[in-house]
Design an enzyme around this catalytic site. Structure first.
Site, PDB file in Angstrom:
ATOM      1  CB  THR A 148      -0.895   0.005   1.257  1.00  0.00           C
ATOM      2  OG1 THR A 148      -1.594  -1.229   1.299  1.00  0.00           O
ATOM      3  CG2 THR A 148      -1.879   1.164   1.232  1.00  0.00           C
ATOM      4  N   GLY A 187       2.978  -3.181   8.351  1.00  0.00           N
ATOM      5  CA  GLY A 187       3.214  -3.482   9.763  1.00  0.00           C
ATOM      6  C   GLY A 187       4.681  -3.775  10.032  1.00  0.00           C
ATOM      7  CD  GLU A 432      -4.044  -9.061   3.373  1.00  0.00           C
ATOM      8  OE1 GLU A 432      -3.300  -8.773   4.306  1.00  0.00           O
ATOM      9  OE2 GLU A 432      -3.641  -9.092   2.198  1.00  0.00           O
TER      10      GLU A 432
HETATM   11  C1  LIG Z   1       5.448 -21.128   8.990  1.00  0.00           C
HETATM   12  C2  LIG Z   1       4.737 -20.488  10.235  1.00  0.00           C
HETATM   13  C3  LIG Z   1       3.576 -19.664   9.866  1.00  0.00           C
HETATM   14  C4  LIG Z   1       2.964 -18.984  11.084  1.00  0.00           C
HETATM   15  C5  LIG Z   1       1.740 -18.266  10.750  1.00  0.00           C
HETATM   16  C6  LIG Z   1       1.194 -17.632  11.938  1.00  0.00           C
HETATM   17  C7  LIG Z   1      -0.242 -17.382  11.652  1.00  0.00           C
HETATM   18  C8  LIG Z   1      -0.868 -16.540  12.690  1.00  0.00           C
HETATM   19  C9  LIG Z   1      -2.282 -16.272  12.292  1.00  0.00           C
HETATM   20  C10 LIG Z   1      -2.887 -15.230  13.132  1.00  0.00           C
HETATM   21  C11 LIG Z   1      -4.133 -14.680  12.493  1.00  0.00           C
HETATM   22  C12 LIG Z   1      -3.802 -13.522  11.689  1.00  0.00           C
HETATM   23  C13 LIG Z   1      -4.926 -12.655  11.338  1.00  0.00           C
HETATM   24  C14 LIG Z   1      -4.609 -11.778  10.257  1.00  0.00           C
HETATM   25  C15 LIG Z   1      -3.747 -10.592  10.604  1.00  0.00           C
HETATM   26  C16 LIG Z   1      -3.336 -10.018   9.331  1.00  0.00           C
HETATM   27  C17 LIG Z   1      -2.662  -8.754   9.412  1.00  0.00           C
HETATM   28  C18 LIG Z   1      -2.618  -8.232   8.018  1.00  0.00           C
HETATM   29  C19 LIG Z   1      -2.285  -6.800   7.962  1.00  0.00           C
HETATM   30  C20 LIG Z   1      -2.727  -6.159   6.688  1.00  0.00           C
HETATM   31  C21 LIG Z   1      -1.857  -6.380   5.521  1.00  0.00           C
HETATM   32  C22 LIG Z   1      -2.362  -5.675   4.295  1.00  0.00           C
HETATM   33  O1  LIG Z   1      -3.321  -4.972   4.284  1.00  0.00           O
HETATM   34  S1  LIG Z   1      -1.488  -5.920   2.860  1.00  0.00           S
HETATM   35  C23 LIG Z   1      -2.232  -5.060   1.598  1.00  0.00           C
HETATM   36  C24 LIG Z   1      -3.526  -5.669   1.162  1.00  0.00           C
HETATM   37  N1  LIG Z   1      -4.045  -4.983   0.018  1.00  0.00           N
HETATM   38  C25 LIG Z   1      -5.122  -5.367  -0.617  1.00  0.00           C
HETATM   39  O2  LIG Z   1      -5.761  -6.327  -0.225  1.00  0.00           O
HETATM   40  C26 LIG Z   1      -5.445  -4.614  -1.870  1.00  0.00           C
HETATM   41  C27 LIG Z   1      -6.833  -4.906  -2.353  1.00  0.00           C
HETATM   42  N2  LIG Z   1      -6.883  -4.882  -3.787  1.00  0.00           N
HETATM   43  C28 LIG Z   1      -6.765  -5.986  -4.567  1.00  0.00           C
HETATM   44  O3  LIG Z   1      -6.543  -7.088  -4.062  1.00  0.00           O
HETATM   45  C29 LIG Z   1      -6.924  -5.817  -6.029  1.00  0.00           C
HETATM   46  O4  LIG Z   1      -6.619  -4.540  -6.410  1.00  0.00           O
HETATM   47  C30 LIG Z   1      -8.380  -6.170  -6.474  1.00  0.00           C
HETATM   48  C31 LIG Z   1      -9.424  -5.378  -5.737  1.00  0.00           C
HETATM   49  C32 LIG Z   1      -8.585  -7.674  -6.250  1.00  0.00           C
HETATM   50  C33 LIG Z   1      -8.530  -5.846  -7.965  1.00  0.00           C
HETATM   51  O5  LIG Z   1      -7.421  -6.344  -8.659  1.00  0.00           O
HETATM   52  P1  LIG Z   1      -7.283  -6.136 -10.222  1.00  0.00           P
HETATM   53  O6  LIG Z   1      -7.679  -4.744 -10.571  1.00  0.00           O
HETATM   54  O7  LIG Z   1      -5.923  -6.556 -10.610  1.00  0.00           O
HETATM   55  O8  LIG Z   1      -8.304  -7.195 -10.743  1.00  0.00           O
HETATM   56  P2  LIG Z   1      -9.780  -7.055 -11.393  1.00  0.00           P
HETATM   57  O9  LIG Z   1     -10.747  -6.556 -10.370  1.00  0.00           O
HETATM   58  O10 LIG Z   1      -9.661  -6.266 -12.639  1.00  0.00           O
HETATM   59  O11 LIG Z   1     -10.057  -8.552 -11.660  1.00  0.00           O
HETATM   60  C34 LIG Z   1      -9.409  -9.275 -12.690  1.00  0.00           C
HETATM   61  C35 LIG Z   1      -9.508 -10.755 -12.457  1.00  0.00           C
HETATM   62  O12 LIG Z   1      -8.626 -11.113 -11.398  1.00  0.00           O
HETATM   63  C36 LIG Z   1      -9.276 -11.915 -10.477  1.00  0.00           C
HETATM   64  N3  LIG Z   1      -8.580 -11.733  -9.194  1.00  0.00           N
HETATM   65  C37 LIG Z   1      -8.441 -10.594  -8.478  1.00  0.00           C
HETATM   66  N4  LIG Z   1      -7.750 -10.835  -7.354  1.00  0.00           N
HETATM   67  C38 LIG Z   1      -7.429 -12.158  -7.379  1.00  0.00           C
HETATM   68  C39 LIG Z   1      -6.727 -13.003  -6.482  1.00  0.00           C
HETATM   69  N5  LIG Z   1      -6.216 -12.534  -5.335  1.00  0.00           N
HETATM   70  N6  LIG Z   1      -6.580 -14.290  -6.822  1.00  0.00           N
HETATM   71  C40 LIG Z   1      -7.113 -14.773  -7.943  1.00  0.00           C
HETATM   72  N7  LIG Z   1      -7.790 -14.016  -8.831  1.00  0.00           N
HETATM   73  C41 LIG Z   1      -7.952 -12.723  -8.538  1.00  0.00           C
HETATM   74  C42 LIG Z   1     -10.689 -11.386 -10.495  1.00  0.00           C
HETATM   75  O13 LIG Z   1     -11.578 -12.299  -9.937  1.00  0.00           O
HETATM   76  C43 LIG Z   1     -10.887 -11.189 -11.970  1.00  0.00           C
HETATM   77  O14 LIG Z   1     -11.162 -12.414 -12.566  1.00  0.00           O
HETATM   78  P3  LIG Z   1     -12.064 -12.493 -13.913  1.00  0.00           P
HETATM   79  O15 LIG Z   1     -11.421 -11.600 -14.909  1.00  0.00           O
HETATM   80  O16 LIG Z   1     -12.089 -13.930 -14.258  1.00  0.00           O
HETATM   81  O17 LIG Z   1     -13.398 -11.973 -13.491  1.00  0.00           O
HETATM   82  C1  LIG Z   2      -4.014  -1.588  10.576  1.00  0.00           C
HETATM   83  C2  LIG Z   2      -3.639  -1.648   9.132  1.00  0.00           C
HETATM   84  C3  LIG Z   2      -2.565  -2.419   8.750  1.00  0.00           C
HETATM   85  C4  LIG Z   2      -2.172  -2.462   7.421  1.00  0.00           C
HETATM   86  N1  LIG Z   2      -1.068  -3.184   7.078  1.00  0.00           N
HETATM   87  C5  LIG Z   2      -0.625  -3.173   5.802  1.00  0.00           C
HETATM   88  C6  LIG Z   2       0.544  -3.892   5.427  1.00  0.00           C
HETATM   89  O1  LIG Z   2       1.176  -4.552   6.244  1.00  0.00           O
HETATM   90  N2  LIG Z   2       0.976  -3.820   4.147  1.00  0.00           N
HETATM   91  C7  LIG Z   2       0.303  -3.093   3.217  1.00  0.00           C
HETATM   92  O2  LIG Z   2       0.751  -3.066   2.065  1.00  0.00           O
HETATM   93  N3  LIG Z   2      -0.844  -2.440   3.518  1.00  0.00           N
HETATM   94  C8  LIG Z   2      -1.317  -2.454   4.791  1.00  0.00           C
HETATM   95  N4  LIG Z   2      -2.473  -1.780   5.124  1.00  0.00           N
HETATM   96  C9  LIG Z   2      -3.162  -1.010   4.099  1.00  0.00           C
HETATM   97  C10 LIG Z   2      -4.498  -1.633   3.687  1.00  0.00           C
HETATM   98  O3  LIG Z   2      -4.301  -2.801   2.950  1.00  0.00           O
HETATM   99  C11 LIG Z   2      -5.291  -0.592   2.888  1.00  0.00           C
HETATM  100  O4  LIG Z   2      -5.599   0.470   3.771  1.00  0.00           O
HETATM  101  C12 LIG Z   2      -6.535  -1.188   2.299  1.00  0.00           C
HETATM  102  O5  LIG Z   2      -6.220  -2.090   1.267  1.00  0.00           O
HETATM  103  C13 LIG Z   2      -7.518  -0.107   1.768  1.00  0.00           C
HETATM  104  O6  LIG Z   2      -6.888   0.734   0.878  1.00  0.00           O
HETATM  105  P1  LIG Z   2      -6.961   2.334   1.025  1.00  0.00           P
HETATM  106  O7  LIG Z   2      -6.466   2.692   2.387  1.00  0.00           O
HETATM  107  O8  LIG Z   2      -6.252   2.895  -0.149  1.00  0.00           O
HETATM  108  O9  LIG Z   2      -8.479   2.704   0.986  1.00  0.00           O
HETATM  109  P2  LIG Z   2      -9.263   3.379  -0.238  1.00  0.00           P
HETATM  110  O10 LIG Z   2      -9.119   2.527  -1.441  1.00  0.00           O
HETATM  111  O11 LIG Z   2      -8.880   4.799  -0.371  1.00  0.00           O
HETATM  112  O12 LIG Z   2     -10.741   3.224   0.273  1.00  0.00           O
HETATM  113  C14 LIG Z   2     -11.544   4.282   0.790  1.00  0.00           C
HETATM  114  C15 LIG Z   2     -13.011   3.896   0.627  1.00  0.00           C
HETATM  115  O13 LIG Z   2     -13.336   3.880  -0.756  1.00  0.00           O
HETATM  116  C16 LIG Z   2     -13.996   2.689  -1.121  1.00  0.00           C
HETATM  117  N5  LIG Z   2     -13.559   2.251  -2.459  1.00  0.00           N
HETATM  118  C17 LIG Z   2     -12.306   2.251  -2.974  1.00  0.00           C
HETATM  119  N6  LIG Z   2     -12.300   1.727  -4.210  1.00  0.00           N
HETATM  120  C18 LIG Z   2     -13.563   1.386  -4.502  1.00  0.00           C
HETATM  121  C19 LIG Z   2     -14.205   0.789  -5.629  1.00  0.00           C
HETATM  122  N7  LIG Z   2     -13.502   0.390  -6.697  1.00  0.00           N
HETATM  123  N8  LIG Z   2     -15.535   0.579  -5.579  1.00  0.00           N
HETATM  124  C20 LIG Z   2     -16.245   0.961  -4.491  1.00  0.00           C
HETATM  125  N9  LIG Z   2     -15.710   1.515  -3.394  1.00  0.00           N
HETATM  126  C21 LIG Z   2     -14.375   1.727  -3.391  1.00  0.00           C
HETATM  127  C22 LIG Z   2     -13.545   1.653  -0.089  1.00  0.00           C
HETATM  128  O14 LIG Z   2     -14.562   0.676   0.079  1.00  0.00           O
HETATM  129  C23 LIG Z   2     -13.319   2.490   1.166  1.00  0.00           C
HETATM  130  O15 LIG Z   2     -14.461   2.532   1.971  1.00  0.00           O
HETATM  131  C24 LIG Z   2      -2.890  -1.730   6.448  1.00  0.00           C
HETATM  132  C25 LIG Z   2      -3.999  -0.969   6.840  1.00  0.00           C
HETATM  133  C26 LIG Z   2      -4.380  -0.921   8.160  1.00  0.00           C
HETATM  134  C27 LIG Z   2      -5.562  -0.094   8.554  1.00  0.00           C
END
Ligand SMILES: CCCCCCCCCCCCCCCCCCCCCC(=O)SCCNC(=O)CCNC(=O)[C@H](O)C(C)(C)COP(=O)(O)OP(=O)(O)OC[C@H]1O[C@@H](n2cnc3c(N)ncnc32)[C@H](O)[C@@H]1OP(=O)(O)O
Ligand SMILES: Cc1cc2nc3c(=O)[nH]c(=O)nc-3n(C[C@H](O)[C@H](O)[C@H](O)COP(=O)(O)OP(=O)(O)OC[C@H]3O[C@@H](n4cnc5c(N)ncnc54)[C@H](O)[C@@H]3O)c2cc1C
Length: 665
Positions: A148, A187, A432
């Site tokens: 991000t 993070g 996520e």
């Molecule tokens: C070994 C030991 C292990 C120990 C383990 C220990 C375990 C301990 C466990 C403890 C518990 C922990 C709890 C959790 C804590 C977590 C903390 C986390 C902190 C937070 C981290 C973060 O926050 S990190 C950043 C995350 N940031 C996003 O999350 C961005 C969102 N944004 C998108 O993700 C893309 O931007 C978005 C919207 C898809 C559009 O992507 P895009 O524009 O490229 O794609 P389109 O929408 O155009 O879609 C085109 C086609 O791609 C398909 N598609 C899209 N995604 C796909 C995918 N992933 N896989 C397959 N297909 C996919 C789709 O279905 C369409 O398919 P079709 O064409 O067939 O319809």
């Molecule tokens: C505690 C915390 C930890 C994080 N850790 C990490 C990390 O480790 N690594 C990392 O890379 N990122 C991390 N992030 C970032 C996180 O993944 C992003 O904040 C998240 O993916 C949302 O993106 P944004 O902040 O750009 O929100 P925006 O995209 O600006 O969203 C703002 C609002 O607009 C709406 N919106 C946006 N696009 C659309 C659309 N196409 N259609 C309709 N509505 C839409 C959303 O629903 C939302 O309500 C973390 C965030 C937080 C809060």
């Protein structure tokens, strides 16, 4: 129970515990995935509880810097202990050890485990894995997942950081060209990590090939100083997550070797030629699919903690008009509306718990195929993990908040433990993939499923109920409202909503609207379809688990709780489709009866989660139910109470009372 009884147990809780109609211990085994797991978890909890090194005053009384330092120390201590105990290679043991050792301190090294290590596992070539993975597992390198940016989080393809290949030096140049391209949020990035997986636009031979991942060293391995060209730090205080240094990162033409591009799915050769090894470019998004599936179980665990606190408190808290003269005031749990508020949270918790297990199994079944390039079940896995992540974290945050409010004023005090549980679960709605955006991903998949059904193609198991024509509405009047009938109704509701939206979508397409415009036009409705689809999945997982319970008493109570979950969905979703007034009234009556039936098991159902006091960190949710004395002890620890007269009195109040100006003080 692993809880040592510190004080005499409040008789009101003892009385409630005696009402259980099923063996609580056996339900714990089911939730843990078997008796063996329960015993192992308890052994680990015992190890941590006995270790004085993990003892400290409540973190709520500490400054943010103290909280961060403590969390770093504990995270590293956990690692040392796990090594001494030879548990590092056991994911189950190390998960529970971390959880119980740091119950309310989100770990600054958490991202290393949840995203950095899994990215190395999933996105590296074999040779790269060999080079980095062991070092990461030993903490020689501590990493984060830097995707991000200030300007882009949701729209991943819009990321601006560039990785430009320079064939003369065989290096990539990582650069943040604008302020909005500065990485923001990762993070542990601020102060803890010395490496990061950086997501950047790959440029080579004058062409941009989209987002790829690069391993970038940020800090010197011995001095921990940031390297030339790297500007990073903490992003400041947040709503929660005080113990973790979410960070920013600006890269000023930082050079890394060519071999630091993660090359499992694509490669840049020494001369700059770009080669893609797999056809599905979304494989780069793999770590997110994994973490989304974890978030569902994390949400269930968050509700289990809040519900344990709120249900126990509802048993010992008396407030209100006595039912007869001389009778004690009622307990909160005696109020039917309070039973409804709490038991629906408990029902959501069980539903999400079982659904997260099914989703985890799906992920681990599909993942080996995906790594080998067979991606047939990837769309279903992505759609389910995205949608269930959204539904799970939305429900998680809503239920924890409901439990918090169920505890009245004490729920607002940090002493209850509830504000922290809420603030830890709430960001999961955003990180996520923001929840609405995730529901739209599921919705997009469902629209395509209707199209495929129309063409007579086979659908994945969780989509198999989708047809291109409506089915008749199951009748809720007449016979008993069984869980199977209710689930059938929810299946019908999901399909009906989807067909309606798909019909509107197709009419826009027939009017020659572009696909993306037609999608936007139905997007609001589509998020509801995605929710309905995911709720159906949760309901199915819940009912399957209830039926699988061998003990008939457990099977009975879980089926009743599942019926409460399903009926509540039917009633709250009645506006999405046509439900007659008489059907609605029958469902409402059934909910009332279920509350009466389940009330004696309320404590047993939450205590089956077997959460020790050490995990709950709650004055009002204690096992012994001795709430009021403990509340007083808690308040005594407030640093404001260190002296009888606070220094502000001398500094300001006295001056004010003497009529002196405070302006220059
Ligand atoms: C070994 C030991 C292990 C120990 C383990 C220990 C375990 C301990 C466990 C403890 C518990 C922990 C709890 C959790 C804590 C977590 C903390 C986390 C902190 C937070 C981290 C973060 O926050 S990190 C950043 C995350 N940031 C996003 O999350 C961005 C969102 N944004 C998108 O993700 C893309 O931007 C978005 C919207 C898809 C559009 O992507 P895009 O524009 O490229 O794609 P389109 O929408 O155009 O879609 C085109 C086609 O791609 C398909 N598609 C899209 N995604 C796909 C995918 N992933 N896989 C397959 N297909 C996919 C789709 O279905 C369409 O398919 P079709 O064409 O067939 O319809
Ligand atoms: C505690 C915390 C930890 C994080 N850790 C990490 C990390 O480790 N690594 C990392 O890379 N990122 C991390 N992030 C970032 C996180 O993944 C992003 O904040 C998240 O993916 C949302 O993106 P944004 O902040 O750009 O929100 P925006 O995209 O600006 O969203 C703002 C609002 O607009 C709406 N919106 C946006 N696009 C659309 C659309 N196409 N259609 C309709 N509505 C839409 C959303 O629903 C939302 O309500 C973390 C965030 C937080 C809060």
């Amino acid at each position: 129970m692993t809880n040592p009884v510190v004080q005499k147990v409040n008789p009101m809780l003892t009385e409630e515990r005696a009402k259980a109609s099923f063996p609580v211990e056996e339900l714990t085994y089911i939730l843990d995935g078997g008796k063996f797991n329960t015993e192992k978890r308890r052994e680990i909890e015992e190890l941590v509880t006995k270790d004085p090194n993990f003892e400290h005053p409540p973190i709520q009384f500490m400054t943010r810097e103290q909280q961060y330092s403590l969390a770093v120390k504990k995270a590293l201590l956990v690692q040392q202990r796990l090594k001494e105990l030879d548990m590092l290679d056991d994911p189950y043991a190390s998960y529970f050890f971390r959880r119980i050792a740091m119950p309310r301190e989100v770990s600054p090294i958490g991202l290393h485990w949840v995203m950095f290590v899994p990215t190395l596992m999933g996105q590296c070539s074999d040779e790269q894995r060999e080079r980095w993975l062991q070092r990461a597992l030993n903490y020689e390198i501590i990493g984060t997942y830097a995707q991000t940016e200030m300007g882009h989080g949701t729209f991943l393809r819009g990321i601006e950081t560039t990785a430009t290949y320079d064939p003369s030096s065989q290096q990539f140049v990582l650069h943040s060209p604008t302020t909005t391209s500065i990485k923001w949020w990762p993070g542990g990035l601020g102060k803890t990590c010395n490496y990061a997986v950086v997501v950047a636009q790959l440029h080579t031979q004058g062409r941009c090939h989209g987002v790829h991942m690069f391993l970038v060293q940020l800090r010197d391995e011995s001095t921990h100083r940031s390297l030339p060209g790297v500007v990073c730090g903490d992003i400041g205080p947040k709503m929660g997550y005080h113990t973790i240094d979410n960070g920013f990162l600006q890269l000023n033409s930082v050079r890394i070797p060519r071999e630091n591009m993660l090359m499992r799915n694509a490669e840049v050769q020494p001369d700059g030629t770009y080669i893609r090894r797999v056809s599905n470019e979304k494989l780069t998004y793999g770590t997110m699919v994994f973490v989304r599936s974890l978030i569902v179980s994390d949400a269930a665990r968050g509700i289990s903690e809040a519900a344990t606190i709120a249900v126990r408190y509802a048993c010992v808290r008396r407030q209100g008009e006595p039912s007869s003269p001389g009778a004690p005031e009622p307990r909160l749990l005696d109020y039917p509306v309070h039973q409804y508020r709490l038991l629906t949270c408990v029902a959501n918790c069980y539903g999400l718990w079982f659904a997260s297990e099914v989703l985890r199994d799906l992920y681990f079944t599909v993942q080996p195929d995906v790594l080998e390039g067979r991606t047939e079940r990837l769309p279903e896995t992505h759609a389910l993990s995205a949608g269930l992540k959204a539904v799970g974290s939305n429900r998680g945050a809503a239920c924890v908040e409901e439990c918090r409010r169920c505890c009245g004023g004490f729920g607002f005090s940090e002493a209850s433990g509830l504000p922290k549980i809420y603030n830890d679960i709430n960001p999961a709605c955003t990180y996520e993939g923001e929840n609405t955006v995730m529901l739209l991903q599921t919705g997009r998949h469902l629209l395509k499923c209707v199209e495929r059904a129309r063409r007579g193609e086979q659908l994945a198991p969780s989509d198999a109920y989708i047809r291109s024509r409506p089915t008749p509405q199951p009748k809720l009047a007449g016979g008993p409202l069984t869980a199977d009938l209710l689930l059938g109704w929810l299946r019908w509701r999901s399909l009906s909503m989807l067909l309606e939206v798909s019909g509107r979508f197709n009419s826009f397409i027939e009017q020659r609207q572009a696909w993306a415009d037609a999608f936007q036009a139905v997007s609001r409705r589509l998020t509801r379809c995605a929710e309905a689809h995911c709720i159906l999945y949760v309901g199915q997982a819940f009912l399957d688990s209830a039926k699988a319970a061998e003990n008939p008493k457990i099977c009975g109570v879980l089926t009743s709780l599942c019926r409460l979950f399903l009926l509540n969905e039917v009633v709250s979703g009645a506006g999405d489709v046509q439900l007659s007034r008489s059907d609605l009234a029958r469902c409402q009556d059934a909910i009332d009866s279920l509350l009466t039936e389940l009330r004696p098991n309320a404590v047993a159902l939450v205590e089956a989660f077997d959460l020790p006091d050490r995990m709950l960190c709650s004055v009002i949710g204690r096992y012994d139910g001795q709430v009021y004395e403990a509340m007083l002890q808690w308040a005594r620890q407030s640093p404001l109470n260190a002296t009888d007269v606070h220094e502000s009195y001398e500094l300001y109040t006295r001056q004010f009372l003497a009529g002196r100006s405070l302006a220059k003080l």
